[in-house]
Design an enzyme around this catalytic site. Structure first.
Site, PDB file in Angstrom:
ATOM      1  N   ILE A 252       0.875  -1.185   0.000  1.00  0.00           N
ATOM      2  CA  ILE A 252       0.000   0.000   0.000  1.00  0.00           C
ATOM      3  C   ILE A 252       0.902   1.222   0.000  1.00  0.00           C
ATOM      4  O   ILE A 252       1.894   1.275   0.731  1.00  0.00           O
ATOM      5  CB  ILE A 252      -1.001  -0.009   1.174  1.00  0.00           C
ATOM      6  N   LEU A 253       0.556   2.150  -0.867  1.00  0.00           N
ATOM      7  CA  LEU A 253       1.415   3.330  -1.014  1.00  0.00           C
ATOM      8  C   LEU A 253       0.568   4.540  -1.385  1.00  0.00           C
ATOM      9  O   LEU A 253      -0.237   4.482  -2.305  1.00  0.00           O
ATOM     10  CB  LEU A 253       2.450   3.063  -2.115  1.00  0.00           C
ATOM     11  N   GLN A 259       0.291  12.051   1.449  1.00  0.00           N
ATOM     12  CA  GLN A 259       0.254  11.221   2.668  1.00  0.00           C
ATOM     13  C   GLN A 259      -0.292  12.015   3.852  1.00  0.00           C
ATOM     14  O   GLN A 259      -0.201  13.240   3.891  1.00  0.00           O
ATOM     15  CB  GLN A 259       1.659  10.710   3.007  1.00  0.00           C
ATOM     16  N   GLY A 260      -0.822  11.261   4.826  1.00  0.00           N
ATOM     17  CA  GLY A 260      -1.286  11.896   6.068  1.00  0.00           C
ATOM     18  C   GLY A 260      -2.567  12.692   5.901  1.00  0.00           C
ATOM     19  O   GLY A 260      -2.914  13.515   6.735  1.00  0.00           O
ATOM     20  N   GLY A 262      -5.563  11.081   4.898  1.00  0.00           N
ATOM     21  CA  GLY A 262      -6.717  10.179   4.990  1.00  0.00           C
ATOM     22  C   GLY A 262      -6.913   9.262   3.791  1.00  0.00           C
ATOM     23  O   GLY A 262      -7.839   8.455   3.782  1.00  0.00           O
ATOM     24  N   HIS A 263      -6.061   9.379   2.754  1.00  0.00           N
ATOM     25  CA  HIS A 263      -6.266   8.534   1.567  1.00  0.00           C
ATOM     26  C   HIS A 263      -5.877   7.078   1.846  1.00  0.00           C
ATOM     27  O   HIS A 263      -6.554   6.158   1.392  1.00  0.00           O
ATOM     28  CB  HIS A 263      -5.467   9.080   0.381  1.00  0.00           C
ATOM     29  N   GLY A 264      -4.796   6.864   2.592  1.00  0.00           N
ATOM     30  CA  GLY A 264      -4.380   5.501   2.918  1.00  0.00           C
ATOM     31  C   GLY A 264      -5.456   4.790   3.731  1.00  0.00           C
ATOM     32  O   GLY A 264      -5.782   3.624   3.496  1.00  0.00           O
ATOM     33  N   GLU A 286       0.594  -8.025   4.626  1.00  0.00           N
ATOM     34  CA  GLU A 286       1.935  -8.607   4.530  1.00  0.00           C
ATOM     35  C   GLU A 286       2.978  -7.654   5.111  1.00  0.00           C
ATOM     36  O   GLU A 286       3.147  -6.538   4.621  1.00  0.00           O
ATOM     37  CB  GLU A 286       2.230  -8.845   3.047  1.00  0.00           C
TER      38      GLU A 286
HETATM   39  C1  ACO Z   1       2.119  -3.916   3.534  1.00  0.00           C
HETATM   40  C2  ACO Z   1       2.913  -2.677   3.208  1.00  0.00           C
HETATM   41  O1  ACO Z   1       2.770  -2.173   2.122  1.00  0.00           O
HETATM   42  S1  ACO Z   1       3.943  -1.977   4.366  1.00  0.00           S
HETATM   43  C3  ACO Z   1       4.397  -0.421   3.730  1.00  0.00           C
HETATM   44  C4  ACO Z   1       3.353   0.628   3.858  1.00  0.00           C
HETATM   45  N1  ACO Z   1       3.636   1.719   2.933  1.00  0.00           N
HETATM   46  C5  ACO Z   1       4.626   2.602   3.149  1.00  0.00           C
HETATM   47  O2  ACO Z   1       5.312   2.613   4.150  1.00  0.00           O
HETATM   48  C6  ACO Z   1       4.867   3.595   2.042  1.00  0.00           C
HETATM   49  C7  ACO Z   1       4.959   5.002   2.570  1.00  0.00           C
HETATM   50  N2  ACO Z   1       3.774   5.376   3.326  1.00  0.00           N
HETATM   51  C8  ACO Z   1       2.550   5.520   2.774  1.00  0.00           C
HETATM   52  O3  ACO Z   1       2.360   5.296   1.597  1.00  0.00           O
HETATM   53  C9  ACO Z   1       1.407   6.000   3.642  1.00  0.00           C
HETATM   54  O4  ACO Z   1       1.891   6.769   4.697  1.00  0.00           O
HETATM   55  C10 ACO Z   1       0.519   4.849   4.233  1.00  0.00           C
HETATM   56  C11 ACO Z   1      -0.072   4.025   3.093  1.00  0.00           C
HETATM   57  C12 ACO Z   1       1.316   3.935   5.149  1.00  0.00           C
HETATM   58  C13 ACO Z   1      -0.629   5.491   5.025  1.00  0.00           C
HETATM   59  O5  ACO Z   1      -1.367   6.303   4.182  1.00  0.00           O
HETATM   60  P1  ACO Z   1      -1.658   7.831   4.563  1.00  0.00           P
HETATM   61  O6  ACO Z   1      -2.541   8.392   3.517  1.00  0.00           O
HETATM   62  O7  ACO Z   1      -0.370   8.523   4.820  1.00  0.00           O
HETATM   63  O8  ACO Z   1      -2.408   7.671   5.951  1.00  0.00           O
HETATM   64  P2  ACO Z   1      -3.802   8.343   6.359  1.00  0.00           P
HETATM   65  O9  ACO Z   1      -3.626   9.823   6.349  1.00  0.00           O
HETATM   66  O10 ACO Z   1      -4.908   7.805   5.574  1.00  0.00           O
HETATM   67  O11 ACO Z   1      -4.027   7.769   7.795  1.00  0.00           O
HETATM   68  C14 ACO Z   1      -3.283   8.095   8.850  1.00  0.00           C
HETATM   69  C15 ACO Z   1      -4.125   8.678   9.958  1.00  0.00           C
HETATM   70  O12 ACO Z   1      -5.448   8.159   9.988  1.00  0.00           O
HETATM   71  C16 ACO Z   1      -5.806   7.868  11.340  1.00  0.00           C
HETATM   72  N3  ACO Z   1      -6.947   6.936  11.338  1.00  0.00           N
HETATM   73  C17 ACO Z   1      -6.929   5.600  11.406  1.00  0.00           C
HETATM   74  N4  ACO Z   1      -8.187   5.122  11.381  1.00  0.00           N
HETATM   75  C18 ACO Z   1      -8.999   6.185  11.293  1.00  0.00           C
HETATM   76  C19 ACO Z   1     -10.412   6.344  11.210  1.00  0.00           C
HETATM   77  N5  ACO Z   1     -11.228   5.303  11.197  1.00  0.00           N
HETATM   78  N6  ACO Z   1     -10.892   7.583  11.116  1.00  0.00           N
HETATM   79  C20 ACO Z   1     -10.080   8.650  11.086  1.00  0.00           C
HETATM   80  N7  ACO Z   1      -8.729   8.568  11.144  1.00  0.00           N
HETATM   81  C21 ACO Z   1      -8.208   7.346  11.251  1.00  0.00           C
HETATM   82  C22 ACO Z   1      -4.531   7.359  11.869  1.00  0.00           C
HETATM   83  O13 ACO Z   1      -4.520   7.354  13.244  1.00  0.00           O
HETATM   84  C23 ACO Z   1      -3.524   8.348  11.272  1.00  0.00           C
HETATM   85  O14 ACO Z   1      -3.491   9.574  11.978  1.00  0.00           O
HETATM   86  P3  ACO Z   1      -2.198  10.233  12.666  1.00  0.00           P
HETATM   87  O15 ACO Z   1      -0.960   9.873  11.875  1.00  0.00           O
HETATM   88  O16 ACO Z   1      -2.522  11.678  12.634  1.00  0.00           O
HETATM   89  O17 ACO Z   1      -2.169   9.685  14.031  1.00  0.00           O
END
Ligand code: ACO
Length: 469
Positions: A252-253, A259-260, A262-264, A286
């Protein structure tokens, strides 16, 4: 890809300079220190050094055993990666290239290992901004839209439709084995190499792979629209005996600029909804990164807090931990959820046992008064009991098994080795070693329990703030 020699010096001058430059052994330069990767969305941004710079996990891993580039003086590599077409172009410049004892690194080959066929010559790369400007839309519009949400980019907030300029976003599912999708994915693979620790490409010809894209819809003045890719997740469908399937999220990316926001989370939610709607056996992830695991635990704990069937079990454990004295024996039964809770959570929410156990601790903690010292001691004792039975079952010692801590090269907090000896075969030397190791064991386990408690508190606080907002 362009290779430039900065100065217009003569061969004699260059030779003289080389002799001076590499009088000592070539120490090389770390790839991390001389490569910059810029994400660009238009032709005009190519060449500008103040654009959005990607912070990759570790570029050294692509350059030999020591992660160094040899044979160049004043080397600078700037890579422009298009966020429109995901093609790339590398601008390589250096003052001179000479074998200073360690050879001359083949930069083209190394960069091709990362970017593959996405790496183009400058002229072709610049052309992609016109020839491939709609490639994301032309491929992804054939997919199944599973979710739409409006998103206020200025406020960086969510599905709330009041006020602000909202842009429509979609989560779209496609089969990876379809040729155009596979080709698009192959240009996304470099991003997985750069941004996901330990990532490896997947077999796009296997029909059990699905890819979920998050895209934003960009409206043009002509009334037409385009799609911009913000992120993606790859999901594999495993067979589960006798007549079911399991989903496993493999990668997942979300692109760094998005990032950060809410899209992930929405990607994860969508994959989860598919798992529930299709009534698969469960959904696993995984090797999640620490942040993904944190995000996943927040998300699952929020769902579990509203899941009625497990509330009696949570209340029962929490009320036992509130009593003044919790014996060692009762700690064991308080250390985890009852089997029927594990089963119903898997059936209805598709959360597997390991993930549920992580969330269970958070659910219990949220039901306790964290300011009450005695209750927190009981809670810690229950966690400790589980950690011990997870990694060091006391019974194993009597069967000739011993757990010893060993140093490791990977900066993990600790590594354990389970040593098995036949009875009577232990040497004095090993006995001594084990005694010493066991003396440290309690301390190490305490550290592990403290770390788990820290994680539990962090997620519990986040979940509480999300529920109250
Ligand atoms: C299996 C694998 O692929 S492991 C590798 C994972 N990928 C990576 O590391 C690549 C680099 N990173 C990324 O691409 C991204 O950061 C990801 C995919 C890990 C996360 O996606 P993002 O879009 O950055 O995260 P997103 O903004 O959606 O969510 C994070 C926030 O949602 C919060 N959240 C979780 N559940 C909920 C919910 N139900 N409602 C509201 N917020 C929520 C989290 O607590 C987090 O908040 P915080 O950081 O302020 O505490």
């Amino acid at each position: 890809m362009a290779l430039k020699q900065k100065s217009g010096e003569t061969a004699g001058e260059a030779k003289k300079r080389r002799l001076v430059g590499f009088a000592k052994t070539d120490e090389g330069v770390e790839a991390n220190k001389c490569i910059k990767i810029f994400l660009v969305s238009s032709k005009d941004e190519v060449g500008a050094k103040d654009g959005f710079c990607i912070d990759p996990m570790d570029l050294n891993q692509f350059f030999g055993e020591d992660g160094k580039i040899y044979g160049y003086k004043d080397l600078m590599i700037s890579i422009w990666l298009s966020s429109v077409s995901f093609y790339a172009y590398a601008d390589i410049s250096y003052a001179s290239a000479v074998d200073g004892g360690k050879g001359i690194t083949d930069l083209k080959l190394a960069l091709q290992d990362i970017f593959g066929e996405a790496l183009l010559e400058k002229i072709d790369f610049l052309q992609t901004f016109s020839t491939d400007s709609h490639c994301v839309r032309s491929i992804i519009s054939a997919g199944t839209v599973l979710r739409c949400y409006s998103f206020n980019e200025d406020a960086e907030s969510s599905d709330n439709l009041s006020g602000g300029s909202f842009i429509e976003h979609q989560v779209v599912r496609m089969e990876l084995c379809s040729l155009p999708v596979g080709l698009l994915y192959s240009r996304l693979v470099p991003l997985t190499f750069l941004l996901i620790d330990g990532s490896s490409p997947i077999d796009v010809t296997d029909s059990k792979w699905d890819i979920y894209f998050v895209v934003k819809k960009i409206q043009s003045h002509t009334g037409d629209y385009d799609l911009r890719l913000l992120g993606f997740a790859t999901v594999y469908r495993f067979y589960h005996h006798p007549d079911s399937t399991r989903l496993r999220l493999s990668q997942i990316l979300v692109l760094p600029p998005y990032q950060g926001k809410g899209h992930g989370r929405r990607l994860l939610e969508t994959v989860n909804s598919v798992a529930i709607a299709e009534n698969v056996y469960d959904l696993t992830v995984e090797e999640p990164s620490e942040y993904l695991q944190y995000l996943r635990s927040c998300f699952d704990t929020l769902r579990l807090l509203d899941f009625e069937p497990i509330k009696p079990a949570i209340n029962s454990v929490a009320s036992s931990l509130r009593t003044d004295f919790v014996s060692k024996k009762s700690c064991k039964s308080l250390a985890g959820p009852p089997t029927h809770a594990i089963e119903i959570v898997r059936q209805k929410l598709k959360i597997n046992k390991i993930q549920f156990l992580r969330c269970w601790d958070i659910l219990i903690y949220l039901n306790l008064d964290s300011k009450d010292r005695k209750i927190m001691e009981n809670f810690k004792a229950s966690i400790s009991t589980r950690v011990q039975s997870d990694i060091f079952d006391k019974d194993t010692k009597s069967k000739g098994k011993h757990l010893i801590e060993v140093p490791n090269d990977y900066d993990h907090d600790m590594t354990f080795v389970l040593y098995c000896s036949q009875s009577g075969e232990e040497s004095d030397c090993l006995d001594g070693m084990l005694d010493g190791a066991q003396a440290d064991q309690k301390q190490q386990l305490n550290k592990l329990v403290d770390k788990q408690l820290e994680d539990i508190v962090e997620i519990a606080e986040k979940v509480s703030s999300l529920r109250s907002s």
